[in-house]
Design a protein around this motif. Sequence first.
Motif, PDB file in Angstrom:
ATOM      1  N   GLU A 229       0.803  -1.226   0.000  1.00 45.85           N
ATOM      2  CA  GLU A 229       0.000   0.000   0.000  1.00 45.85           C
ATOM      3  C   GLU A 229       0.836   1.276   0.000  1.00 45.85           C
ATOM      4  O   GLU A 229       0.559   2.204  -0.746  1.00 45.85           O
ATOM      5  CB  GLU A 229      -0.940   0.007   1.215  1.00 45.85           C
ATOM      6  N   ARG A 230       1.882   1.343   0.794  1.00 42.81           N
ATOM      7  CA  ARG A 230       2.642   2.581   0.937  1.00 42.81           C
ATOM      8  C   ARG A 230       3.913   2.622   0.092  1.00 42.81           C
ATOM      9  O   ARG A 230       4.707   3.549   0.226  1.00 42.81           O
ATOM     10  CB  ARG A 230       2.986   2.788   2.408  1.00 42.81           C
ATOM     11  N   LEU A 231       4.108   1.628  -0.742  1.00 45.07           N
ATOM     12  CA  LEU A 231       5.318   1.586  -1.554  1.00 45.07           C
ATOM     13  C   LEU A 231       5.133   2.358  -2.855  1.00 45.07           C
ATOM     14  O   LEU A 231       4.064   2.308  -3.463  1.00 45.07           O
ATOM     15  CB  LEU A 231       5.688   0.139  -1.878  1.00 45.07           C
ATOM     16  N   PRO A 232       6.171   3.033  -3.331  1.00 44.98           N
ATOM     17  CA  PRO A 232       6.049   3.755  -4.602  1.00 44.98           C
ATOM     18  C   PRO A 232       5.983   2.799  -5.797  1.00 44.98           C
ATOM     19  O   PRO A 232       5.281   3.065  -6.766  1.00 44.98           O
ATOM     20  CB  PRO A 232       7.304   4.618  -4.654  1.00 44.98           C
ATOM     21  N   LYS A 233       6.727   1.697  -5.729  1.00 40.62           N
ATOM     22  CA  LYS A 233       6.718   0.709  -6.812  1.00 40.62           C
ATOM     23  C   LYS A 233       6.018  -0.549  -6.301  1.00 40.62           C
ATOM     24  O   LYS A 233       6.434  -1.143  -5.312  1.00 40.62           O
ATOM     25  CB  LYS A 233       8.145   0.359  -7.230  1.00 40.62           C
ATOM     26  N   LYS A 234       4.943  -0.922  -6.984  1.00 41.43           N
ATOM     27  CA  LYS A 234       4.154  -2.084  -6.571  1.00 41.43           C
ATOM     28  C   LYS A 234       4.178  -3.123  -7.689  1.00 41.43           C
ATOM     29  O   LYS A 234       3.797  -2.827  -8.810  1.00 41.43           O
ATOM     30  CB  LYS A 234       2.727  -1.669  -6.279  1.00 41.43           C
ATOM     31  N   GLU A 235       4.651  -4.315  -7.351  1.00 42.05           N
ATOM     32  CA  GLU A 235       4.757  -5.362  -8.371  1.00 42.05           C
ATOM     33  C   GLU A 235       4.438  -6.718  -7.749  1.00 42.05           C
ATOM     34  O   GLU A 235       4.920  -7.052  -6.674  1.00 42.05           O
ATOM     35  CB  GLU A 235       6.169  -5.381  -8.945  1.00 42.05           C
ATOM     36  N   ILE A 236       3.612  -7.487  -8.452  1.00 40.76           N
ATOM     37  CA  ILE A 236       3.280  -8.852  -8.058  1.00 40.76           C
ATOM     38  C   ILE A 236       3.720  -9.765  -9.191  1.00 40.76           C
ATOM     39  O   ILE A 236       3.387  -9.526 -10.356  1.00 40.76           O
ATOM     40  CB  ILE A 236       1.772  -9.032  -7.805  1.00 40.76           C
ATOM     41  N   THR A 237       4.484 -10.793  -8.848  1.00 40.47           N
ATOM     42  CA  THR A 237       4.904 -11.796  -9.822  1.00 40.47           C
ATOM     43  C   THR A 237       4.142 -13.078  -9.542  1.00 40.47           C
ATOM     44  O   THR A 237       4.109 -13.544  -8.402  1.00 40.47           O
ATOM     45  CB  THR A 237       6.425 -12.052  -9.714  1.00 40.47           C
ATOM     46  N   VAL A 238       3.509 -13.628 -10.579  1.00 40.92           N
ATOM     47  CA  VAL A 238       2.764 -14.879 -10.427  1.00 40.92           C
ATOM     48  C   VAL A 238       3.312 -15.903 -11.414  1.00 40.92           C
ATOM     49  O   VAL A 238       3.578 -15.585 -12.577  1.00 40.92           O
ATOM     50  CB  VAL A 238       1.245 -14.679 -10.636  1.00 40.92           C
ATOM     51  N   ARG A 239       3.499 -17.106 -10.912  1.00 43.84           N
ATOM     52  CA  ARG A 239       3.999 -18.197 -11.750  1.00 43.84           C
ATOM     53  C   ARG A 239       3.194 -19.456 -11.483  1.00 43.84           C
ATOM     54  O   ARG A 239       2.828 -19.725 -10.338  1.00 43.84           O
ATOM     55  CB  ARG A 239       5.466 -18.474 -11.440  1.00 43.84           C
ATOM     56  N   ALA A 240       2.973 -20.213 -12.519  1.00 44.60           N
ATOM     57  CA  ALA A 240       2.367 -21.537 -12.408  1.00 44.60           C
ATOM     58  C   ALA A 240       3.206 -22.475 -13.267  1.00 44.60           C
ATOM     59  O   ALA A 240       3.535 -22.157 -14.409  1.00 44.60           O
ATOM     60  CB  ALA A 240       0.917 -21.531 -12.901  1.00 44.60           C
ATOM     61  N   SER A 241       3.570 -23.605 -12.692  1.00 44.90           N
ATOM     62  CA  SER A 241       4.356 -24.587 -13.445  1.00 44.90           C
ATOM     63  C   SER A 241       4.090 -25.970 -12.876  1.00 44.90           C
ATOM     64  O   SER A 241       3.438 -26.128 -11.849  1.00 44.90           O
ATOM     65  CB  SER A 241       5.853 -24.252 -13.368  1.00 44.90           C
ATOM     66  N   GLU A 242       4.613 -26.957 -13.565  1.00 45.72           N
ATOM     67  CA  GLU A 242       4.418 -28.340 -13.133  1.00 45.72           C
ATOM     68  C   GLU A 242       5.620 -29.163 -13.560  1.00 45.72           C
ATOM     69  O   GLU A 242       6.167 -28.974 -14.636  1.00 45.72           O
ATOM     70  CB  GLU A 242       3.143 -28.909 -13.763  1.00 45.72           C
ATOM     71  N   ASP A 243       6.024 -30.068 -12.673  1.00 46.75           N
ATOM     72  CA  ASP A 243       7.035 -31.042 -13.059  1.00 46.75           C
ATOM     73  C   ASP A 243       6.404 -32.428 -12.917  1.00 46.75           C
ATOM     74  O   ASP A 243       5.179 -32.544 -12.818  1.00 46.75           O
ATOM     75  CB  ASP A 243       8.328 -30.884 -12.238  1.00 46.75           C
ATOM     76  N   VAL A 244       7.196 -33.448 -12.880  1.00 44.13           N
ATOM     77  CA  VAL A 244       6.677 -34.820 -12.858  1.00 44.13           C
ATOM     78  C   VAL A 244       5.749 -35.084 -11.674  1.00 44.13           C
ATOM     79  O   VAL A 244       4.751 -35.789 -11.804  1.00 44.13           O
ATOM     80  CB  VAL A 244       7.854 -35.833 -12.858  1.00 44.13           C
ATOM     81  N   SER A 245       6.045 -34.500 -10.521  1.00 40.95           N
ATOM     82  CA  SER A 245       5.282 -34.844  -9.329  1.00 40.95           C
ATOM     83  C   SER A 245       4.599 -33.677  -8.618  1.00 40.95           C
ATOM     84  O   SER A 245       3.879 -33.898  -7.650  1.00 40.95           O
ATOM     85  CB  SER A 245       6.199 -35.551  -8.322  1.00 40.95           C
ATOM     86  N   HIS A 246       4.804 -32.443  -9.060  1.00 46.84           N
ATOM     87  CA  HIS A 246       4.260 -31.305  -8.343  1.00 46.84           C
ATOM     88  C   HIS A 246       3.705 -30.222  -9.270  1.00 46.84           C
ATOM     89  O   HIS A 246       4.270 -29.969 -10.324  1.00 46.84           O
ATOM     90  CB  HIS A 246       5.344 -30.630  -7.489  1.00 46.84           C
ATOM     91  N   VAL A 247       2.632 -29.595  -8.818  1.00 48.25           N
ATOM     92  CA  VAL A 247       2.154 -28.361  -9.420  1.00 48.25           C
ATOM     93  C   VAL A 247       2.658 -27.257  -8.500  1.00 48.25           C
ATOM     94  O   VAL A 247       2.510 -27.327  -7.281  1.00 48.25           O
ATOM     95  CB  VAL A 247       0.614 -28.328  -9.507  1.00 48.25           C
ATOM     96  N   ARG A 248       3.277 -26.255  -9.077  1.00 48.46           N
ATOM     97  CA  ARG A 248       3.861 -25.176  -8.278  1.00 48.46           C
ATOM     98  C   ARG A 248       3.209 -23.851  -8.654  1.00 48.46           C
ATOM     99  O   ARG A 248       3.172 -23.479  -9.823  1.00 48.46           O
ATOM    100  CB  ARG A 248       5.362 -25.108  -8.525  1.00 48.46           C
ATOM    101  N   ILE A 249       2.715 -23.154  -7.630  1.00 51.81           N
ATOM    102  CA  ILE A 249       2.135 -21.833  -7.803  1.00 51.81           C
ATOM    103  C   ILE A 249       2.955 -20.879  -6.945  1.00 51.81           C
ATOM    104  O   ILE A 249       3.162 -21.125  -5.761  1.00 51.81           O
ATOM    105  CB  ILE A 249       0.661 -21.784  -7.342  1.00 51.81           C
ATOM    106  N   GLU A 250       3.419 -19.803  -7.543  1.00 55.32           N
ATOM    107  CA  GLU A 250       4.176 -18.785  -6.809  1.00 55.32           C
ATOM    108  C   GLU A 250       3.486 -17.439  -6.992  1.00 55.32           C
ATOM    109  O   GLU A 250       3.169 -17.057  -8.118  1.00 55.32           O
ATOM    110  CB  GLU A 250       5.597 -18.669  -7.344  1.00 55.32           C
ATOM    111  N   ILE A 251       3.266 -16.763  -5.881  1.00 58.79           N
ATOM    112  CA  ILE A 251       2.737 -15.400  -5.911  1.00 58.79           C
ATOM    113  C   ILE A 251       3.642 -14.603  -4.988  1.00 58.79           C
ATOM    114  O   ILE A 251       3.710 -14.876  -3.790  1.00 58.79           O
ATOM    115  CB  ILE A 251       1.275 -15.335  -5.436  1.00 58.79           C
ATOM    116  N   ALA A 252       4.357 -13.648  -5.551  1.00 60.43           N
ATOM    117  CA  ALA A 252       5.316 -12.860  -4.771  1.00 60.43           C
ATOM    118  C   ALA A 252       5.059 -11.379  -4.998  1.00 60.43           C
ATOM    119  O   ALA A 252       4.773 -10.959  -6.121  1.00 60.43           O
ATOM    120  CB  ALA A 252       6.741 -13.211  -5.182  1.00 60.43           C
ATOM    121  N   ASP A 253       5.155 -10.612  -3.924  1.00 61.91           N
ATOM    122  CA  ASP A 253       5.050  -9.163  -4.049  1.00 61.91           C
ATOM    123  C   ASP A 253       6.308  -8.534  -3.473  1.00 61.91           C
ATOM    124  O   ASP A 253       7.114  -9.211  -2.850  1.00 61.91           O
ATOM    125  CB  ASP A 253       3.787  -8.635  -3.351  1.00 61.91           C
TER     126      ASP A 253
END
Length: 105
Positions: free
Chosen positions: A59-83
């Motif tokens: 809220e109070r930051l001048p630069k606001k960025e959210i990175t979202v990733r979705a991927s999958e390997d042989v045994s896992h689905v991976r979701i990343e949400i980073a701000d």
Amino acid sequence: DLRPDVALAQALKEAEGKFAQKHVKIVRDLRETSALPVPGEALQKAFRQVLNNAVEAMERLPKKEITVRASEDVSHVRIEIADNGLPTTFDVGQLEPRHTLPKTR
């Protein structure tokens, strides 16, 4: 059942107006994933909550960025949400996230 990448894309689309209003840049890397045995609405709700918390954390930051990733390997689905907001704690045992996670490297 719903693919997590689709649920995440839908949550992002629903939040586009809020992102624009709050001047939040979204970086996407959504690769196709397999469906999970979880109701799609539950996934979307969890993603919406994490995204909303990310916006609040910046809220109070001048630069606001959210990175979202979705991927999958042989045994896992991976979701990343980073701000780039301040880190807080998170109880991973909860399906309904209440806080954002700090970005790990």
